[in-house]
Design a protein around this motif. Sequence first.
Motif, short mmCIF file in Angstrom:
data_model
loop_
_atom_site.label_atom_id
_atom_site.label_comp_id
_atom_site.label_asym_id
_atom_site.label_seq_id
_atom_site.Cartn_x
_atom_site.Cartn_y
_atom_site.Cartn_z
N LEU A 124 -1.91 0.41 -5.15
CA LEU A 124 -1.41 -0.69 -4.65
C LEU A 124 -0.49 -1.38 -5.70
O LEU A 124 -0.93 -1.52 -6.84
N ALA A 125 0.71 -1.62 -5.28
CA ALA A 125 1.84 -2.15 -6.52
C ALA A 125 2.81 -2.64 -5.86
O ALA A 125 3.33 -2.74 -4.71
N THR A 126 3.60 -3.51 -6.60
CA THR A 126 4.96 -4.18 -6.40
C THR A 126 5.99 -2.93 -6.26
O THR A 126 5.72 -2.03 -6.95
N VAL A 127 7.19 -3.09 -5.73
CA VAL A 127 8.18 -1.93 -5.37
C VAL A 127 8.60 -2.00 -6.96
O VAL A 127 9.04 -0.89 -7.61
N SER A 128 8.78 -3.15 -7.83
CA SER A 128 9.26 -2.92 -9.06
C SER A 128 8.62 -2.24 -10.05
O SER A 128 9.24 -1.41 -11.01
N ASP A 129 7.14 -2.38 -10.15
CA ASP A 129 6.28 -1.36 -10.86
C ASP A 129 6.42 -0.12 -10.52
O ASP A 129 6.50 0.81 -11.54
N VAL A 130 6.70 0.37 -9.27
CA VAL A 130 6.71 1.63 -8.82
C VAL A 130 8.18 2.43 -9.38
O VAL A 130 8.30 3.33 -9.94
N ALA A 131 9.14 1.43 -9.12
CA ALA A 131 10.54 2.04 -9.79
C ALA A 131 10.35 2.23 -11.21
O ALA A 131 10.90 3.06 -11.57
N ARG A 132 9.86 1.20 -11.98
CA ARG A 132 9.50 1.35 -13.35
C ARG A 132 8.93 2.86 -13.85
O ARG A 132 9.22 3.41 -14.68
N PHE A 133 7.86 2.86 -12.96
CA PHE A 133 6.84 4.14 -13.33
C PHE A 133 7.91 5.20 -13.20
O PHE A 133 7.85 6.31 -13.94
N THR A 134 8.56 5.35 -12.01
CA THR A 134 9.38 6.77 -11.65
C THR A 134 10.24 6.62 -12.58
O THR A 134 10.59 7.85 -13.08
N TYR A 135 11.07 5.68 -13.28
CA TYR A 135 12.01 6.05 -14.15
C TYR A 135 11.30 6.60 -15.55
O TYR A 135 11.89 7.43 -16.07
N ASP A 136 10.33 5.74 -15.95
CA ASP A 136 9.45 6.25 -17.08
C ASP A 136 9.21 7.90 -16.99
O ASP A 136 8.95 8.66 -17.84
N LEU A 137 8.62 8.02 -15.71
CA LEU A 137 8.35 9.52 -15.43
C LEU A 137 8.98 10.46 -15.77
O LEU A 137 9.21 11.57 -16.25
N TYR A 138 10.26 10.24 -14.94
CA TYR A 138 11.40 11.38 -14.87
C TYR A 138 12.42 11.40 -15.79
O TYR A 138 13.19 12.46 -16.03
N ARG A 139 12.50 10.30 -16.76
CA ARG A 139 13.56 10.03 -17.59
C ARG A 139 13.26 11.14 -19.17
O ARG A 139 11.88 10.99 -19.27
N VAL A 159 0.88 -1.08 -0.05
CA VAL A 159 0.05 -0.02 -0.08
C VAL A 159 0.75 1.13 -0.13
O VAL A 159 1.66 1.64 1.17
N TRP A 160 0.84 2.05 -1.05
CA TRP A 160 1.73 3.13 -1.36
C TRP A 160 1.42 4.44 -0.79
O TRP A 160 2.13 5.40 -0.85
N GLY A 161 -0.02 4.59 -0.28
CA GLY A 161 -0.42 5.75 0.21
C GLY A 161 -0.35 7.03 -0.78
O GLY A 161 -0.60 6.99 -1.87
N SER A 162 0.18 8.24 -0.17
CA SER A 162 0.55 9.25 -1.09
C SER A 162 1.60 9.34 -2.05
O SER A 162 1.34 10.18 -3.09
N THR A 163 2.01 8.14 -2.47
CA THR A 163 2.98 8.03 -3.69
C THR A 163 1.91 7.94 -4.71
O THR A 163 2.27 8.16 -6.02
N THR A 164 0.63 7.66 -4.61
CA THR A 164 -0.56 7.88 -5.60
C THR A 164 -0.49 9.10 -6.35
O THR A 164 -0.68 9.48 -7.33
N LYS A 165 -0.16 10.24 -5.47
CA LYS A 165 -0.11 11.71 -6.17
C LYS A 165 0.98 11.72 -7.41
O LYS A 165 0.77 12.44 -8.24
N MET A 166 1.93 10.88 -7.32
CA MET A 166 2.92 10.79 -8.37
C MET A 166 2.14 10.19 -9.85
O MET A 166 2.96 10.29 -10.84
N TYR A 167 1.02 9.48 -9.64
CA TYR A 167 0.40 9.07 -10.69
C TYR A 167 -0.74 10.12 -11.15
O TYR A 167 -0.98 10.43 -12.19
N THR A 168 -1.31 10.72 -10.18
CA THR A 168 -2.50 11.76 -10.47
C THR A 168 -1.89 12.98 -11.05
O THR A 168 -2.52 13.49 -11.76
N ALA A 169 -0.88 13.30 -10.53
CA ALA A 169 -0.30 14.65 -11.18
C ALA A 169 0.19 14.60 -12.73
O ALA A 169 -0.48 15.67 -13.42
N PRO A 170 0.79 13.70 -13.05
CA PRO A 170 1.10 13.52 -14.46
C PRO A 170 -0.25 13.30 -15.55
O PRO A 170 -0.32 13.74 -16.51
N ALA A 171 -1.00 12.44 -14.66
CA ALA A 171 -2.33 12.26 -15.56
C ALA A 171 -3.13 13.76 -15.66
O ALA A 171 -3.59 13.99 -17.07
#
Length: 374
Positions: free
Chosen positions: A347-362, A154-166
């Motif tokens: 709700l996610a695996t740590v691997s999926d969140v790492a991938r999304f963070t990479y895709d978002l900021y690169r 459960v990632w809590g407020s890290t959800t905002k890292m998905y809402t903002a780019p949307a």
Amino acid sequence: RPSPCQAGWRPCCLLPHQRSRAASMRTPWRLTLAGPPVSWKLLMMLVMSECALPPQPERIAEAEELWLPKQQLQDHKALLSDVQLDGSQGRSLDLSLHGALKQTAKHLHAKYDCAVALAFFSPAKNIVVADGYTDRGLGLGRATRKTQPDDLFVWGSTTKMYTAPAVLQLVDAGKAKLEAPVTEYLDDSVATAVRKHIPRIDSVLLGHALHMTSGLADYDGEAYSAAQFSRRAHDFAPLEILLNYVNSSLQFTPGSQQRYSSTNYILLGLVLAHFAGSPSWMDFNQLSVIPAERRSMYNFTRFVRSGTCSQHTPVHGFLEGYSTASIPKQDVWNVSCLGGWTAGNLLATVSDVARFTYDLYRPGGGIISAASLQ
């Protein structure tokens, strides 16, 4: 900002405009770690189960000492400096980085009695390790199930890292403007209800909500905490929160200062649902932030619409304290996992969140434009 299920959580890895807020946030359970400057980019995400310590924001400035003993940190820095993605120098990336992650996970589990998962992601490598038990924390539980690398956390407020780019995708497409009132992008019935409750809401711009400079009060106060803990399995809907747990007065003139408030990101969720033409907030697909052609890469990313966390993941949540409610130390696995919807339901695996963070900021990541990324 957490629901009681994620109480004590505050992410360090927010959008760039939020990084200045890190010093005022709660205990940093998610970190981006990197070795000395080299020619490649490294992103490593950390997630721990919800066995939060009492709020200690001052520790963020001392992150190195908080997470690793000094000698161990130096050893890991030396190890990471030897790692090269092209394999031309140093040790094997698989062996050396996996070893560093495994040691770190073991140390964190021993220190905090938590389930721990660590992931490294790059286009060339995806390494994940885990330690601890998902059914034990803070001295509670039985420690019968070991943490798995593919566990959903459960990632809590890290959800905002998905809402903002949307939302920024709407700006990139010319469908919305940061300088426009947020009410301009709400369904008529929603805008009417929100205006009635918050008379000055029309002075809040879309950009204000994104940057948390709107003046909107945070919904997660004493009244909401009491309600959620007394009705643990109840899923609080977006409008139910906005109309019942948000102060009718703005805390300050929009744009004049910045103050963390998850209310902003519930409002942005309603903006997204409006543009998607969703008949109900529950029909909005939060995965739409990920380009369709890449969505198949995210097989372990979920956004909870209803139900307790126990219905979605074997990872328990252990709560030691809560800022706006006096409650005993407990397992909050049976509390609603909706968590403020687009403000906290990832709700996610740590691997999926790492991938999304990479895709978002690169650069050229394909999620938002270079202008929006800046």
